[in-house]
Motif scaffolding. Structure first.
Motif, PDB file in Angstrom:
ATOM      1  N   LEU A  11       0.857  -1.309  -0.089  1.00 44.22           N
ATOM      2  CA  LEU A  11      -0.115   0.021  -0.158  1.00 44.22           C
ATOM      3  C   LEU A  11       0.754   1.237  -0.130  1.00 44.22           C
ATOM      4  CD1 LEU A  11      -1.679   0.811   3.506  1.00 44.22           C
ATOM      5  CD2 LEU A  11       0.239  -0.893   3.195  1.00 44.22           C
ATOM      6  N   ALA A  12       0.373   2.439  -0.685  1.00 41.91           N
ATOM      7  CA  ALA A  12       1.054   3.550  -0.750  1.00 41.91           C
ATOM      8  C   ALA A  12       0.101   4.363  -0.050  1.00 41.91           C
ATOM      9  CB  ALA A  12       1.116   4.008  -2.203  1.00 41.91           C
ATOM     10  N   VAL A  13       0.704   5.471   0.846  1.00 39.84           N
ATOM     11  CA  VAL A  13       0.092   6.185   1.860  1.00 39.84           C
ATOM     12  C   VAL A  13       0.882   7.744   1.744  1.00 39.84           C
ATOM     13  CG1 VAL A  13      -0.772   6.674   4.053  1.00 39.84           C
ATOM     14  CG2 VAL A  13      -0.950   4.142   3.099  1.00 39.84           C
ATOM     15  N   SER A  14      -0.095   8.712   1.825  1.00 37.27           N
ATOM     16  CA  SER A  14       0.635   9.835   2.045  1.00 37.27           C
ATOM     17  C   SER A  14       1.152  10.326   3.202  1.00 37.27           C
ATOM     18  CB  SER A  14      -0.510  11.022   1.499  1.00 37.27           C
ATOM     19  OG  SER A  14      -0.897  11.074   0.138  1.00 37.27           O
ATOM     20  N   LEU A  15       2.249  10.993   3.298  1.00 38.46           N
ATOM     21  CA  LEU A  15       2.841  11.464   4.443  1.00 38.46           C
ATOM     22  C   LEU A  15       1.778  11.832   5.549  1.00 38.46           C
ATOM     23  CD1 LEU A  15       6.279  12.829   3.395  1.00 38.46           C
ATOM     24  CD2 LEU A  15       5.851  10.822   4.759  1.00 38.46           C
ATOM     25  N   GLY A  16       1.738  11.592   6.809  1.00 41.94           N
ATOM     26  CA  GLY A  16       0.821  11.913   7.652  1.00 41.94           C
ATOM     27  C   GLY A  16      -0.608  11.332   7.500  1.00 41.94           C
ATOM     28  N   GLU A  17      -0.824  10.600   6.549  1.00 40.44           N
ATOM     29  CA  GLU A  17      -2.060   9.874   6.567  1.00 40.44           C
ATOM     30  C   GLU A  17      -1.868   8.532   7.302  1.00 40.44           C
ATOM     31  OE1 GLU A  17      -3.631  12.776   5.335  1.00 40.44           O
ATOM     32  OE2 GLU A  17      -4.902  11.228   5.235  1.00 40.44           O
ATOM     33  N   ARG A  18      -3.186   7.808   7.428  1.00 39.39           N
ATOM     34  CA  ARG A  18      -3.263   6.684   8.297  1.00 39.39           C
ATOM     35  C   ARG A  18      -2.836   5.388   7.169  1.00 39.39           C
ATOM     36  NH1 ARG A  18      -6.429   5.008  12.896  1.00 39.39           N
ATOM     37  NH2 ARG A  18      -7.038   7.304  12.969  1.00 39.39           N
ATOM     38  N   ALA A  19      -2.211   4.322   7.856  1.00 37.88           N
ATOM     39  CA  ALA A  19      -2.080   3.315   7.153  1.00 37.88           C
ATOM     40  C   ALA A  19      -2.587   1.975   7.931  1.00 37.88           C
ATOM     41  CB  ALA A  19      -0.575   2.850   6.608  1.00 37.88           C
ATOM     42  N   THR A  20      -3.080   0.889   7.156  1.00 36.40           N
ATOM     43  CA  THR A  20      -3.753   0.048   7.786  1.00 36.40           C
ATOM     44  C   THR A  20      -3.427  -1.402   7.364  1.00 36.40           C
ATOM     45  OG1 THR A  20      -5.616   1.427   8.759  1.00 36.40           O
ATOM     46  CG2 THR A  20      -6.015  -1.022   8.710  1.00 36.40           C
ATOM     47  N   PHE A  77      -6.532  -9.423  13.021  1.00 40.91           N
ATOM     48  CA  PHE A  77      -5.701  -8.414  13.577  1.00 40.91           C
ATOM     49  C   PHE A  77      -5.322  -7.456  12.768  1.00 40.91           C
ATOM     50  CE2 PHE A  77      -4.788 -10.966  17.227  1.00 40.91           C
ATOM     51  CZ  PHE A  77      -4.950 -12.292  16.943  1.00 40.91           C
ATOM     52  N   THR A  78      -4.962  -6.123  13.146  1.00 44.47           N
ATOM     53  CA  THR A  78      -4.812  -5.025  12.657  1.00 44.47           C
ATOM     54  C   THR A  78      -3.673  -3.956  12.925  1.00 44.47           C
ATOM     55  OG1 THR A  78      -7.189  -4.719  11.882  1.00 44.47           O
ATOM     56  CG2 THR A  78      -5.669  -2.923  11.756  1.00 44.47           C
ATOM     57  N   LEU A  79      -2.624  -3.877  12.163  1.00 46.80           N
ATOM     58  CA  LEU A  79      -1.800  -2.698  12.354  1.00 46.80           C
ATOM     59  C   LEU A  79      -2.056  -1.417  11.971  1.00 46.80           C
ATOM     60  CD1 LEU A  79       1.294  -2.292  13.830  1.00 46.80           C
ATOM     61  CD2 LEU A  79       2.188  -2.689  11.516  1.00 46.80           C
ATOM     62  N   THR A  80      -2.101  -0.457  12.681  1.00 40.73           N
ATOM     63  CA  THR A  80      -2.441   0.917  12.214  1.00 40.73           C
ATOM     64  C   THR A  80      -1.209   1.605  12.482  1.00 40.73           C
ATOM     65  OG1 THR A  80      -4.819   0.546  12.732  1.00 40.73           O
ATOM     66  CG2 THR A  80      -4.082   2.742  12.515  1.00 40.73           C
ATOM     67  N   ILE A  81      -0.721   2.475  11.469  1.00 44.45           N
ATOM     68  CA  ILE A  81       0.195   3.429  11.715  1.00 44.45           C
ATOM     69  C   ILE A  81      -0.772   4.723  11.487  1.00 44.45           C
ATOM     70  CG2 ILE A  81       2.298   4.796  10.868  1.00 44.45           C
ATOM     71  CD1 ILE A  81       2.970   1.822   9.308  1.00 44.45           C
ATOM     72  N   SER A  82      -0.977   5.657  12.454  1.00 47.90           N
ATOM     73  CA  SER A  82      -1.778   6.870  12.561  1.00 47.90           C
ATOM     74  C   SER A  82      -1.642   7.633  11.554  1.00 47.90           C
ATOM     75  CB  SER A  82      -2.026   7.028  14.171  1.00 47.90           C
ATOM     76  OG  SER A  82      -0.937   7.805  14.708  1.00 47.90           O
TER      77      SER A  82
END
Lengths: 113, 116
Positions: A11-20, A77-82
């Motif tokens: 997955l590609a996520v913008s800086l500062g956004e949430r990754a799940t 299960f879930t890992l979240t990078i807020s």
């Protein structure tokens, strides 16, 4: 044997956004006698060994930034990078240590959008 | 500071043998279960074997059972993996890791290449 399946593969996520990142085990890794999930999350950067981020499904290891959190129980299960930071670019693995053979998910590659 | 340092890797021909070592420091080695995990080039993590703190209990992945032997020398703070009858598919970086529920400390890894 317990099979661990992660989603997505990347997955590609913008800086500062949430990754799940999600992980599903083929059978429960919750040990009823102590109510603990024998489950963890690791981060691996290129050329480095894996680093344990989350133990027992939701316990953040010492020194791990609080933007990383783990949730779930049983089989899901879930890992979240807020708030994704540049240094979070890595491959993330889930892991069950409930029964042998211990097993890992296939990995999820996290990149910056 | 906990340190795990692997050694003993290298290039070996199919059918050959190698013994990996993992030197531990910074903690009471004899109190912890230990693991070997491998990672083929560009691939994911695969658990190989583990050993109890006193060495009395060992378990192996099916892919290495009968070919690999895990052992430890607690007075020397060292973990071993004897690898026999090596195959091309055993080519990987091998990590030793300390048990803490999950694996909370890892060595830097050592490359084993099985090729003619």
């Amino acid at each position: 044997d317990i099979v661990m399946t992660q989603s997505p593969d990347s997955l590609a996520v913008s800086l500062g956004e949430r990754a799940t990142i999600n992980c599903k085990s083929s059978q429960s890794v919750l040990y009823s006698s102590n109510n603990k999930n024998y489950f963890g999350w690791y981060q691996q950067k290129p050329g480095q060994p894996p680093k344990l981020l989350i133990n027992w499904a939701s316990t953040r290891e010492s020194g791990v930034p609080d933007r990383f959190s783990g949730s779930g129980s049983g089989t899901d299960f879930t890992l979240t990078i807020s708030s994704l930071q540049a240094e979070d670019v890595a491959v993330y693995y889930c892991h069950q240590y409930y029964s042998t053979p211990h097993s890992f998910g296939q990995g999820t590659k996290v990149e910056i959008k | 500071e906990v340190q795990l340092v692997e050694s003993g890797g290298g290039l070996v021909q199919p059918g050959g043998s190698l013994r990996l070592s993992c030197a531990a420091s910074g903690f009471t080695f004899s109190s912890y279960w230990m693991h070997w995990v491998r990672q083929a080039p560009g691939k994911g993590l695969v658990w190989v074997s583990h050993i109890s703190s006193d060495g009395s209990t060992t378990t192996y992945a099916d892919s290495v059972k009968g070919r690999f032997t895990i052992s430890r020398d607690n007075p020397k703070d060292t973990l071993y993996l004897q690898m026999n009858s090596l195959r091309a598919e055993d080519t990987a970086v091998y990590y030793c890791a300390r048990d803490g529920g999950g694996y909370n400390h890892w060595g830097q890894g050592i490359l084993v290449t099985v090729s003619s």
